[in-house]
Structures are given as C-alpha cells and as structure tokens.
Scaffold this motif. Structure first.
Motif, PDB file in Angstrom:
ATOM      1  N   GLN A 197       0.829  -1.207   0.000  1.00 47.64           N
ATOM      2  CA  GLN A 197       0.000   0.000   0.000  1.00 47.64           C
ATOM      3  C   GLN A 197       0.861   1.254   0.000  1.00 47.64           C
ATOM      4  O   GLN A 197       0.578   2.207  -0.726  1.00 47.64           O
ATOM      5  CB  GLN A 197      -0.930  -0.007   1.213  1.00 47.64           C
ATOM      6  N   GLU A 198       1.908   1.263   0.797  1.00 47.74           N
ATOM      7  CA  GLU A 198       2.772   2.434   0.902  1.00 47.74           C
ATOM      8  C   GLU A 198       3.489   2.741  -0.412  1.00 47.74           C
ATOM      9  O   GLU A 198       3.646   3.900  -0.791  1.00 47.74           O
ATOM     10  CB  GLU A 198       3.801   2.237   2.018  1.00 47.74           C
ATOM     11  N   HIS A 199       3.918   1.704  -1.108  1.00 49.67           N
ATOM     12  CA  HIS A 199       4.695   1.892  -2.336  1.00 49.67           C
ATOM     13  C   HIS A 199       3.846   1.742  -3.605  1.00 49.67           C
ATOM     14  O   HIS A 199       4.384   1.751  -4.712  1.00 49.67           O
ATOM     15  CB  HIS A 199       5.885   0.929  -2.365  1.00 49.67           C
ATOM     16  N   GLN A 200       2.554   1.524  -3.408  1.00 46.61           N
ATOM     17  CA  GLN A 200       1.595   1.412  -4.508  1.00 46.61           C
ATOM     18  C   GLN A 200       1.981   0.322  -5.504  1.00 46.61           C
ATOM     19  O   GLN A 200       2.014   0.528  -6.712  1.00 46.61           O
ATOM     20  CB  GLN A 200       1.420   2.756  -5.208  1.00 46.61           C
TER      21      GLN A 200
END
Length: 105
Positions: free
Chosen positions: A41-44
């Motif tokens: 989620q953080e790095h997509q």
C-alpha cells in the motif's frame, strides 16, 4: 543462524549494492517488520510484487555472499576474538584489546 538475523547481516554487508527501490522495500519488510500488505500500500505495488522483490533481494544478497564471503569472514573473526577474550582471563591488557575489537566489529 536464524533467518531474520542472517537477512539483516547480509543487508548490512551488501545492502548498498541493491537499488534504492529494493532497499526501501527490503528495509520496510525485513528491518522495520512491516507486512507485505502495508509495504504494498505504501509503495503502490501489489502484495505479490513485494513478495517477489524480497525473494529476489534475498537471492541477490546470498549470491554476493557466495562470491565474496564477507559475512562468513566477519563471523569467523568475531568468534576467534571471543575465544581470545575468554582465554585472556587474568590478562587485562589482552582482554581490553579483545573488547575493543569486538566493539568495532
């Protein structure tokens, strides 16, 4: 050796040889103990993408170790200095030197 400790030590020795993207994700998963989902989620990227990247990074780091043996040499030196420290009981000068070496390692 425990897998997470080995991963951390390999990263300490060879982490700079990874790309910045690989380092960021590897650090989040291995060093910061984030879940694949959190990192994805953080790095997509996908969770599977994180998993694959960690697997490739581990293979890359292990490949460097197989060729260069820096971690193996480090552990061997540390073990020998610890033996010197034990054998130097009653010799404070030698113990002090072995303590300094262990701190530097």
């Amino acid at each position: 050796m425990e897998k997470i400790v080995e991963q951390t030590l390999l990263y300490d020795f060879y982490g700079e040889l990874l790309t910045e993207h690989q380092r960021l994700i590897y650090e989040d998963v291995v060093l910061n103990d984030c879940s694949y989902t959190e990192v994805a989620q953080e790095h997509q990227i996908s969770r599977q993408g994180v998993h694959d990247l960690i697997k490739r990074c581990n293979q890359t780091l292990e490949g460097y170790e197989a060729k260069l043996h820096l971690l193996e040499k480090f552990l061997s030196i540390r073990e020998k200095v610890e033996q010197i420290h034990v054998l130097a009981q009653g010799h404070p000068e030698i113990q002090q030197i072995s303590n300094e070496i262990l701190e530097e390692l």
